[in-house]
Enzyme design. Structure first.
Site, PDB file in Angstrom:
ATOM      1  N   ARG A 107       0.816  -1.211   0.000  1.00 45.88           N
ATOM      2  CA  ARG A 107       0.000   0.000   0.000  1.00 45.88           C
ATOM      3  C   ARG A 107       0.857   1.272   0.000  1.00 45.88           C
ATOM      4  NH1 ARG A 107      -3.821   0.107  -2.361  1.00 45.88           N
ATOM      5  NH2 ARG A 107      -2.747   1.807  -3.368  1.00 45.88           N
ATOM      6  N   LYS A 142       1.701  25.346  -3.159  1.00 49.71           N
ATOM      7  CA  LYS A 142       0.499  24.635  -2.726  1.00 49.71           C
ATOM      8  C   LYS A 142       0.703  23.146  -2.984  1.00 49.71           C
ATOM      9  CE  LYS A 142      -2.512  28.612  -3.513  1.00 49.71           C
ATOM     10  NZ  LYS A 142      -3.640  29.179  -4.282  1.00 49.71           N
ATOM     11  N   LYS A 174       4.102  39.617  -2.621  1.00 47.92           N
ATOM     12  CA  LYS A 174       2.695  39.499  -2.987  1.00 47.92           C
ATOM     13  C   LYS A 174       1.920  40.730  -2.527  1.00 47.92           C
ATOM     14  CE  LYS A 174       0.857  35.381  -2.910  1.00 47.92           C
ATOM     15  NZ  LYS A 174       0.801  35.099  -4.362  1.00 47.92           N
ATOM     16  N   GLU A 204       4.346  40.399  -7.420  1.00 48.92           N
ATOM     17  CA  GLU A 204       2.998  40.172  -7.956  1.00 48.92           C
ATOM     18  C   GLU A 204       2.297  41.507  -8.180  1.00 48.92           C
ATOM     19  OE1 GLU A 204       0.183  37.144  -6.156  1.00 48.92           O
ATOM     20  OE2 GLU A 204      -0.770  39.023  -5.530  1.00 48.92           O
ATOM     21  N   ASP A 225      -1.219  38.698 -11.956  1.00 49.72           N
ATOM     22  CA  ASP A 225      -2.237  37.916 -11.248  1.00 49.72           C
ATOM     23  C   ASP A 225      -3.633  38.167 -11.798  1.00 49.72           C
ATOM     24  OD1 ASP A 225      -3.058  36.104  -9.225  1.00 49.72           O
ATOM     25  OD2 ASP A 225      -3.716  37.791  -7.994  1.00 49.72           O
TER      26      ASP A 225
END
Length: 302
Positions: A107, A142, A174, A204, A225
């Protein structure tokens, strides 16, 4: 001499602790009681890892590690390499040895192999949609906790590119950084003064005005963005004009600012985004939304 790019490498030492932790999680407090209670210890088995779907393989050596950590007596013969394209029914590896050990490692070996092959296969689909352009699809931060290096390895196998691995290997300014620091250009200049000369800086922006401001501070990359293809094309033209380059020279110019697009990226939209002329397209989907590749372990019955 061949000019084909070398395949990504994932040193075994980087994955052994993760595989061991997964095995300990699975074996729990009493081990594989199903196998221990139904399979006599002297029995041996031979099995094959077979894929049920078309895709790109990633994680063969991780699967080998899972079987080895359970029992060094398990023999593992890889029939494909990471990065190979496979078809339904194709065997990926053969394993043989103590039956208990094979079943107990099954597994965990499959979990890594199916997930990472799924990431590589899904990335390959995105890459195929933009193969006619210069743009490259790239991953993000992410990722599943603890699996970032493995997932980013799988992205490269699928023909994608890696974004930064963490908060410490590149600067990405950002919207919240800009809001607190006081402006796009000032944030870029502050970052440039802080980090070493080998650290790349990306900022960004969510408007063309912000992009123009960013260009005055000359970051290495500007992240556009949530801009549609029309705005992206305008951004590419602004970047070309700012660098003083002709349309012919723009593609090859190493000195210009690189442009990255993000937001609303999927298999339906990525083609138009790439055709705008951007250099990179980042999306979390190739890691966070990749379906697993269906792979099974089939024991051969004598």
């Amino acid at each position: 001499m061949t000019t084909e790019p070398l395949r990504p490498v994932l040193p075994p030492l980087m994955v052994e602790d993760q595989v061991r932790a997964a095995l300990i999680e699975d074996l729990g407090r009493a081990g594989d009681i199903t196998t221990y209670s139904t399979i006599r210890p002297e029995l041996t088995a031979t099995a094959k890892l077979n894929t049920r779907e078309h895709g790109v393989v990633a994680g063969i050596e991780i699967a080998r590690t899972a079987f080895r950590l359970v029992d060094a007596e398990v023999w593992f013969n890889a029939l494909v390499k990471d990065g190979d394209t496979v078809t339904p029914g194709q065997p990926l590896a053969e394993v043989s040895g103590p039956a208990r050990s094979i079943l107990s490692a099954e597994r965990v070996a499959l979990n890594f192999l199916m997930h990472l092959s799924g990431v590589a296969s899904y990335t390959a689909r995105f890459a195929a949609e933009i193969a006619h352009t210069r743009a490259r699809v790239t991953c993000t931060r992410k990722t599943l906790p603890g699996l970032r290096a493995l997932e980013k390895y799988a992205v490269r196998l699928g023909g994608g590119s890696n974004h930064r691995f963490g908060l410490d290997d590149a600067v990405l300014i950002k919207d919240n950084h800009i809001a607190v620091s006081g402006g796009v250009a000032s944030a870029v200049l502050a970052a440039r003064a802080y980090v070493g000369h080998l650290v790349r800086i990306e900022v960004e922006v969510d408007s063309l005005d912000q992009m123009r401001e960013a260009l005055t501070a000359r970051p290495d990359v500007i992240l556009l963005d949530n801009m549609g293809p029309d705005l992206l094309r305008q951004a590419v033209e602004i970047n070309r004009a700012h660098a003083g380059l002709s349309e012919v020279d723009y593609d090859a110019a190493a000195s210009r600012v690189q442009l990255e697009a993000s937001g609303n990226v999927n298999l339906r939209t990525i083609g138009a985004i790439a055709e705008s002329g951007v250099d990179y397209i980042s999306t979390s989907k190739i890691t966070m939304a990749a379906p697993t590749l269906d792979i099974g372990l089939d024991v051969e019955i004598a």
